[in-house]
Design a protein around this motif. Structure first.
Motif, PDB file in Angstrom:
ATOM      1  N   LEU A  74       0.815  -1.220   0.000  1.00  0.00           N
ATOM      2  CA  LEU A  74       0.000   0.000   0.000  1.00  0.00           C
ATOM      3  C   LEU A  74       0.843   1.261   0.000  1.00  0.00           C
ATOM      4  O   LEU A  74       1.931   1.309   0.580  1.00  0.00           O
ATOM      5  N   GLU A  75       0.300   2.269  -0.634  1.00  0.00           N
ATOM      6  CA  GLU A  75       0.931   3.588  -0.729  1.00  0.00           C
ATOM      7  C   GLU A  75       0.550   4.441   0.475  1.00  0.00           C
ATOM      8  O   GLU A  75       1.183   5.443   0.769  1.00  0.00           O
ATOM      9  N   GLU A  76      -0.533   4.045   1.159  1.00  0.00           N
ATOM     10  CA  GLU A  76      -1.076   4.880   2.253  1.00  0.00           C
ATOM     11  C   GLU A  76      -1.606   3.975   3.368  1.00  0.00           C
ATOM     12  O   GLU A  76      -1.930   2.811   3.140  1.00  0.00           O
ATOM     13  N   TRP A  77      -1.641   4.510   4.553  1.00  0.00           N
ATOM     14  CA  TRP A  77      -2.260   3.782   5.679  1.00  0.00           C
ATOM     15  C   TRP A  77      -2.967   4.808   6.566  1.00  0.00           C
ATOM     16  O   TRP A  77      -2.464   5.215   7.618  1.00  0.00           O
ATOM     17  N   PRO A  78      -4.127   5.281   6.127  1.00  0.00           N
ATOM     18  CA  PRO A  78      -4.807   6.358   6.848  1.00  0.00           C
ATOM     19  C   PRO A  78      -5.363   5.902   8.197  1.00  0.00           C
ATOM     20  O   PRO A  78      -5.489   4.700   8.453  1.00  0.00           O
ATOM     21  N   GLU A  79      -5.720   6.869   8.996  1.00  0.00           N
ATOM     22  CA  GLU A  79      -6.194   6.605  10.355  1.00  0.00           C
ATOM     23  C   GLU A  79      -7.459   5.736  10.366  1.00  0.00           C
ATOM     24  O   GLU A  79      -7.595   4.833  11.197  1.00  0.00           O
ATOM     25  N   TRP A  80      -8.374   5.979   9.447  1.00  0.00           N
ATOM     26  CA  TRP A  80      -9.614   5.188   9.447  1.00  0.00           C
ATOM     27  C   TRP A  80      -9.314   3.708   9.152  1.00  0.00           C
ATOM     28  O   TRP A  80      -9.976   2.821   9.689  1.00  0.00           O
ATOM     29  N   ALA A  81      -8.289   3.464   8.328  1.00  0.00           N
ATOM     30  CA  ALA A  81      -7.920   2.074   8.017  1.00  0.00           C
ATOM     31  C   ALA A  81      -7.313   1.409   9.239  1.00  0.00           C
ATOM     32  O   ALA A  81      -7.589   0.239   9.542  1.00  0.00           O
ATOM     33  N   GLU A  82      -6.498   2.175   9.956  1.00  0.00           N
ATOM     34  CA  GLU A  82      -5.890   1.674  11.188  1.00  0.00           C
ATOM     35  C   GLU A  82      -6.983   1.270  12.186  1.00  0.00           C
ATOM     36  O   GLU A  82      -6.967   0.178  12.756  1.00  0.00           O
ATOM     37  N   ARG A  83      -7.964   2.147  12.363  1.00  0.00           N
ATOM     38  CA  ARG A  83      -9.019   1.855  13.336  1.00  0.00           C
ATOM     39  C   ARG A  83      -9.831   0.641  12.950  1.00  0.00           C
ATOM     40  O   ARG A  83     -10.111  -0.226  13.780  1.00  0.00           O
ATOM     41  N   LEU A  84     -10.220   0.583  11.687  1.00  0.00           N
ATOM     42  CA  LEU A  84     -11.056  -0.549  11.266  1.00  0.00           C
ATOM     43  C   LEU A  84     -10.277  -1.863  11.291  1.00  0.00           C
ATOM     44  O   LEU A  84     -10.789  -2.893  11.723  1.00  0.00           O
ATOM     45  N   SER A  85      -9.035  -1.822  10.843  1.00  0.00           N
ATOM     46  CA  SER A  85      -8.277  -3.078  10.800  1.00  0.00           C
ATOM     47  C   SER A  85      -7.924  -3.555  12.202  1.00  0.00           C
ATOM     48  O   SER A  85      -7.909  -4.753  12.473  1.00  0.00           O
ATOM     49  N   GLU A  86      -7.633  -2.611  13.106  1.00  0.00           N
ATOM     50  CA  GLU A  86      -7.362  -3.006  14.498  1.00  0.00           C
ATOM     51  C   GLU A  86      -8.560  -3.742  15.088  1.00  0.00           C
ATOM     52  O   GLU A  86      -8.417  -4.688  15.841  1.00  0.00           O
ATOM     53  N   ARG A  87      -9.746  -3.288  14.736  1.00  0.00           N
ATOM     54  CA  ARG A  87     -10.949  -3.893  15.310  1.00  0.00           C
ATOM     55  C   ARG A  87     -11.368  -5.178  14.571  1.00  0.00           C
ATOM     56  O   ARG A  87     -11.796  -6.140  15.192  1.00  0.00           O
ATOM     57  N   GLY A 185     -14.043  11.647  -0.015  1.00  0.00           N
ATOM     58  CA  GLY A 185     -13.272  12.027   1.162  1.00  0.00           C
ATOM     59  C   GLY A 185     -13.682  11.387   2.478  1.00  0.00           C
ATOM     60  O   GLY A 185     -13.054  11.620   3.503  1.00  0.00           O
ATOM     61  N   LYS A 186     -14.745  10.543   2.440  1.00  0.00           N
ATOM     62  CA  LYS A 186     -15.189   9.927   3.700  1.00  0.00           C
ATOM     63  C   LYS A 186     -15.308   8.417   3.550  1.00  0.00           C
ATOM     64  O   LYS A 186     -15.683   7.933   2.478  1.00  0.00           O
ATOM     65  N   PRO A 187     -15.046   7.647   4.619  1.00  0.00           N
ATOM     66  CA  PRO A 187     -15.218   6.199   4.536  1.00  0.00           C
ATOM     67  C   PRO A 187     -16.666   5.847   4.161  1.00  0.00           C
ATOM     68  O   PRO A 187     -17.604   6.453   4.691  1.00  0.00           O
ATOM     69  N   ALA A 188     -16.816   4.917   3.229  1.00  0.00           N
ATOM     70  CA  ALA A 188     -18.151   4.510   2.771  1.00  0.00           C
ATOM     71  C   ALA A 188     -18.149   3.001   2.559  1.00  0.00           C
ATOM     72  O   ALA A 188     -17.089   2.397   2.368  1.00  0.00           O
ATOM     73  N   GLU A 201     -19.819   1.741  11.613  1.00  0.00           N
ATOM     74  CA  GLU A 201     -20.140   3.101  12.062  1.00  0.00           C
ATOM     75  C   GLU A 201     -19.764   3.300  13.518  1.00  0.00           C
ATOM     76  O   GLU A 201     -19.284   4.363  13.909  1.00  0.00           O
ATOM     77  N   SER A 202     -19.939   2.261  14.326  1.00  0.00           N
ATOM     78  CA  SER A 202     -19.649   2.443  15.740  1.00  0.00           C
ATOM     79  C   SER A 202     -18.134   2.559  15.964  1.00  0.00           C
ATOM     80  O   SER A 202     -17.693   3.324  16.819  1.00  0.00           O
ATOM     81  N   VAL A 203     -17.330   1.857  15.178  1.00  0.00           N
ATOM     82  CA  VAL A 203     -15.873   1.997  15.318  1.00  0.00           C
ATOM     83  C   VAL A 203     -15.406   3.357  14.805  1.00  0.00           C
ATOM     84  O   VAL A 203     -14.542   4.004  15.409  1.00  0.00           O
ATOM     85  N   LEU A 204     -15.988   3.817  13.702  1.00  0.00           N
ATOM     86  CA  LEU A 204     -15.558   5.109  13.135  1.00  0.00           C
ATOM     87  C   LEU A 204     -16.247   6.290  13.814  1.00  0.00           C
ATOM     88  O   LEU A 204     -15.885   7.437  13.588  1.00  0.00           O
ATOM     89  N   GLN A 205     -17.253   5.967  14.620  1.00  0.00           N
ATOM     90  CA  GLN A 205     -18.040   6.990  15.316  1.00  0.00           C
ATOM     91  C   GLN A 205     -18.595   8.045  14.365  1.00  0.00           C
ATOM     92  O   GLN A 205     -18.530   9.252  14.612  1.00  0.00           O
TER      93      GLN A 205
END
Ligand code: TXA
Ligand code: MG
Length: 326
Positions: A74-87, A185-188, A201-205
């Motif tokens: 991957l070229e990027e590892w954004p914060e939303w990906a970190e949160r979702l993958s951690e969970r 620009g937003k997780p979908a 949705e609950s993980v991303l709040q």
């Protein structure tokens, strides 16, 4: 293509050998069986499209053993990906993220994002950990048919086309992974799946857009959201009132597919129930197996009951609705 002897086996070493030689192996995951090949071998990737009879415009999911391995491609590892993958990793979550040059453009159908996930099936994870390369694996069904959730389903659908099916038992989730990526620009959510939207949705709040709801035509702006994607051979009607619907088909041999058995319900012949105790997880895990069973019994049609519109009910309704768009 030459006719191959297809072995159904639990032998992990054989699977490893086939994959290292560039052959394809059907593998178990917690969602559905995948048709796997070496993601770093162009010929193997091409072969997947051929065996599945899948257009090369429909990209494939990359399977890796852990988060570190994912980042390698991957070229990027954004914060939303970190949160979702951690969970949710290992588990039925696929992330759409900017790929780097190691990812063959054939995998992504030329797009700059790759779909990537860490599956949680024990055998699948062990396989990925032992291999020196990641696996690309679409669901192991011929293009546009429902996905297989047992080794036996794969055998009936792909026998003679691949050398081996790695048998890991019945898939516990029974629905494909949920696909999440940025949209405007937003997780979908690009594909409803084994993780309900509410959990994402609950993980991303935050509430996330459900892009699969908009894709009711055959132009895959969201690849893979083509209507006929999950269709059984038997025509299917999706309704809130299956028993009323049934009355319109007198004289026809119809299968009723219900969430659970209604109280004092007498008519058991031609009836299929997804979950005795109205448990959506159980219903999801049985959906494809029951549809395949119905398909084999040559009914004139299937009348399917809409599930409750929460959690996995939405994912099941998505598949039933697509199946109804023949
Ligand atoms: O649960 C699963 O995801 C299973 C197991 C085997 O891992 N795999 C699976 O793969 O369902 P497949 O190929 O049947 O579905 C992959 C979906 C398709 O809808 C495809 O269009 C979408 O992922 N997809 C893959 N790469 C994409 C990309 N770069 N951009 C947008 N969508 C993508
Ligand atoms: Mg598929």
């Amino acid at each position: 293509m030459n006719f191959l002897e297809t072995q159904v086996s639990t032998n992990l070493e054989w699977a490893i050998r086939h994959l290292q030689e560039g052959s394809l192996v059907a593998i178990p995951t917690e969602t559905v069986y995948g048709l796997a090949g070496n993601a770093l071998n162009h010929r193997s990737i091409l072969n997947i499209f051929e065996v599945k009879n899948r257009p090369q415009t429909n990209p494939l999911i990359l399977h890796v053993p852990n988060q570190e391995a994912a980042k390698k491609y991957l070229e990027e590892w954004p914060e939303w990906a970190e949160r979702l993958s951690e969970r949710f990793w290992p588990g039925p979550l696929t992330l759409l993220l900017k790929k780097n040059a190691l990812v063959d453009p054939l995998i992504t159908a030329g797009h700059d994002r790759v779909a990537i996930r860490v599956p949680s099936h024990r055998v699948c994870l062990e396989l990925l950990e032992k291999l020196p390369f990641p696996l690309v694996a679409p669901s192991a069904n011929p293009f546009s048919y429902i996905s297989p959730t047992t080794a036996d389903h794969v055998y009936h659908q792909l026998r003679g086309k691949i050398p081996m099916i790695l048998d890991g038992g019945a898939c516990v989730k029974g629905l494909e992974s949920t696909i999440v990526g940025l949209h405007q620009g937003k997780p979908a959510i690009y594909r409803a799946g084994a993780i309900p939207a509410e959990h994402i949705e609950s993980v991303l709040q935050m509430s996330v857009e459900k892009l699969y709801l908009e894709n009711s035509n055959s132009t895959p702006t969201v690849p893979g959201s083509m209507l006929k994607h999950y269709a059984p051979g038997t025509p299917l009607i999706l309704t809130d009132h299956p028993l009323d619907e049934l009355r319109q088909f007198e004289g026809r041999r119809m299968a009723l597919l219900l969430f659970s058995k209604p109280e004092n319900f007498e008519m058991l012949q031609h009836c299929f129930f997804l979950s005795e105790h109205r448990d959506l997880e159980e219903a999801a895990s049985r959906l494809y197996a029951v549809l395949q069973e119905i398909d084999r019994l040559n009914f004139d049609g299937i009348i399917a009951e809409k599930m409750p519109g929460t959690d996995l009910g939405n994912s099941i309704n998505d598949r039933l609705w697509r199946a109804s768009q023949n």
